[in-house]
Design a protein around this motif. Structure first.
Motif, PDB file in Angstrom:
ATOM      1  N   LYS A  66       0.822  -1.218   0.000  1.00 28.32           N
ATOM      2  CA  LYS A  66       0.000   0.000   0.000  1.00 28.32           C
ATOM      3  C   LYS A  66       0.854   1.265   0.000  1.00 28.32           C
ATOM      4  O   LYS A  66       0.315   2.369  -0.072  1.00 28.32           O
ATOM      5  CB  LYS A  66      -0.903   0.027   1.234  1.00 28.32           C
ATOM      6  N   GLY A  67       2.158   1.110   0.138  1.00 30.86           N
ATOM      7  CA  GLY A  67       3.038   2.270   0.185  1.00 30.86           C
ATOM      8  C   GLY A  67       3.216   2.838   1.584  1.00 30.86           C
ATOM      9  O   GLY A  67       3.781   3.909   1.756  1.00 30.86           O
ATOM     10  N   GLU A  68       2.749   2.119   2.582  1.00 35.71           N
ATOM     11  CA  GLU A  68       2.886   2.544   3.982  1.00 35.71           C
ATOM     12  C   GLU A  68       4.193   1.966   4.532  1.00 35.71           C
ATOM     13  O   GLU A  68       4.203   1.056   5.360  1.00 35.71           O
ATOM     14  CB  GLU A  68       1.685   2.071   4.801  1.00 35.71           C
ATOM     15  N   TYR A  69       5.300   2.524   4.083  1.00 31.32           N
ATOM     16  CA  TYR A  69       6.611   1.947   4.373  1.00 31.32           C
ATOM     17  C   TYR A  69       7.012   2.087   5.842  1.00 31.32           C
ATOM     18  O   TYR A  69       7.634   1.182   6.402  1.00 31.32           O
ATOM     19  CB  TYR A  69       7.671   2.553   3.459  1.00 31.32           C
ATOM     20  N   ASP A  70       6.645   3.199   6.478  1.00 31.94           N
ATOM     21  CA  ASP A  70       6.959   3.359   7.901  1.00 31.94           C
ATOM     22  C   ASP A  70       6.289   2.255   8.726  1.00 31.94           C
ATOM     23  O   ASP A  70       6.906   1.645   9.594  1.00 31.94           O
ATOM     24  CB  ASP A  70       6.516   4.729   8.424  1.00 31.94           C
ATOM     25  N   LYS A  71       5.024   2.023   8.442  1.00 31.61           N
ATOM     26  CA  LYS A  71       4.270   0.984   9.144  1.00 31.61           C
ATOM     27  C   LYS A  71       4.853  -0.395   8.841  1.00 31.61           C
ATOM     28  O   LYS A  71       4.988  -1.229   9.739  1.00 31.61           O
ATOM     29  CB  LYS A  71       2.798   1.040   8.725  1.00 31.61           C
ATOM     30  N   ALA A  72       5.209  -0.630   7.593  1.00 31.37           N
ATOM     31  CA  ALA A  72       5.766  -1.919   7.198  1.00 31.37           C
ATOM     32  C   ALA A  72       7.079  -2.196   7.921  1.00 31.37           C
ATOM     33  O   ALA A  72       7.297  -3.304   8.435  1.00 31.37           O
ATOM     34  CB  ALA A  72       5.978  -1.965   5.688  1.00 31.37           C
ATOM     35  N   VAL A  73       7.942  -1.202   7.998  1.00 30.18           N
ATOM     36  CA  VAL A  73       9.228  -1.362   8.681  1.00 30.18           C
ATOM     37  C   VAL A  73       9.006  -1.609  10.170  1.00 30.18           C
ATOM     38  O   VAL A  73       9.637  -2.482  10.773  1.00 30.18           O
ATOM     39  CB  VAL A  73      10.136  -0.136   8.448  1.00 30.18           C
ATOM     40  N   SER A  74       8.087  -0.867  10.753  1.00 33.60           N
ATOM     41  CA  SER A  74       7.802  -1.029  12.180  1.00 33.60           C
ATOM     42  C   SER A  74       7.296  -2.440  12.480  1.00 33.60           C
ATOM     43  O   SER A  74       7.762  -3.092  13.424  1.00 33.60           O
ATOM     44  CB  SER A  74       6.771   0.013  12.615  1.00 33.60           C
ATOM     45  N   LEU A  75       6.355  -2.922  11.693  1.00 37.01           N
ATOM     46  CA  LEU A  75       5.820  -4.268  11.894  1.00 37.01           C
ATOM     47  C   LEU A  75       6.889  -5.339  11.668  1.00 37.01           C
ATOM     48  O   LEU A  75       6.995  -6.296  12.439  1.00 37.01           O
ATOM     49  CB  LEU A  75       4.635  -4.509  10.949  1.00 37.01           C
TER      50      LEU A  75
END
Length: 100
Positions: A66-75
Motif C-alpha cells: 500500500k506504500g505505507e513503508y513506515d508501518k511496514a518497517v515497524s511491523l
C-alpha cells in the motif's frame, strides 16, 4: 532560574517532537521484511516460532504494497525482534524441568 531552565527544556522538547525524521522507503521495508522472515525461519527450524509473528510479517508486506513503508518497517522490525526473543527463549528453556 529553575523556571527558565524548565521552560527552555519544555520548548526544546516540543520542537523536537514536531520535527519528523526521514520517511522509510520501499527498499527499507523490503529489507526489514526480509530480515524478519530470516529470523522467523531460524525460530521455526528449532520449533519455537511464536504464533502471531508470521501474521505480523504478512501485515508488513500488505502495508508495503500500500506504500505505507513506515508501518511496514515497524511491523517487520517487531516481528524480527519476536523471532530473536523466541530463539533466546528456546535456548534458556532447553534444560527446563523440575529440580528436586
Amino acid at each position: 532560574m529553575k523556571k527558565i531552565a524548565i521552560l527552555a527544556m519544555t520548548a526544546a522538547l516540543s520542537l523536537a517532537a514536531c520535527a519528523t525524521g526521514p520517511s522509510m522507503t520501499q527498499q527499507d521495508a523490503n529489507s526489514a521484511i526480509s530480515a524478519a522472515k530470516s529470523e522467523l525461519n531460524k525460530a521455526a527450524s528449532i520449533n519455537y516460532a511464536w504464533r502471531d509473528t508470521g501474521k505480523m510479517i504478512k501485515a508488513a508486506e500488505k502495508a508495503a504494497k500500500k506504500g505505507e513503508y513506515d508501518k511496514a518497517v515497524s511491523l517487520a522490525n517487531e516481528a524480527r525482534k519476536q523471532s530473536e526473543i523466541a530463539q533466546v527463549q528456546q535456548s534458556e528453556e532447553q534444560g527446563a524441568g523440575p529440580r528436586f
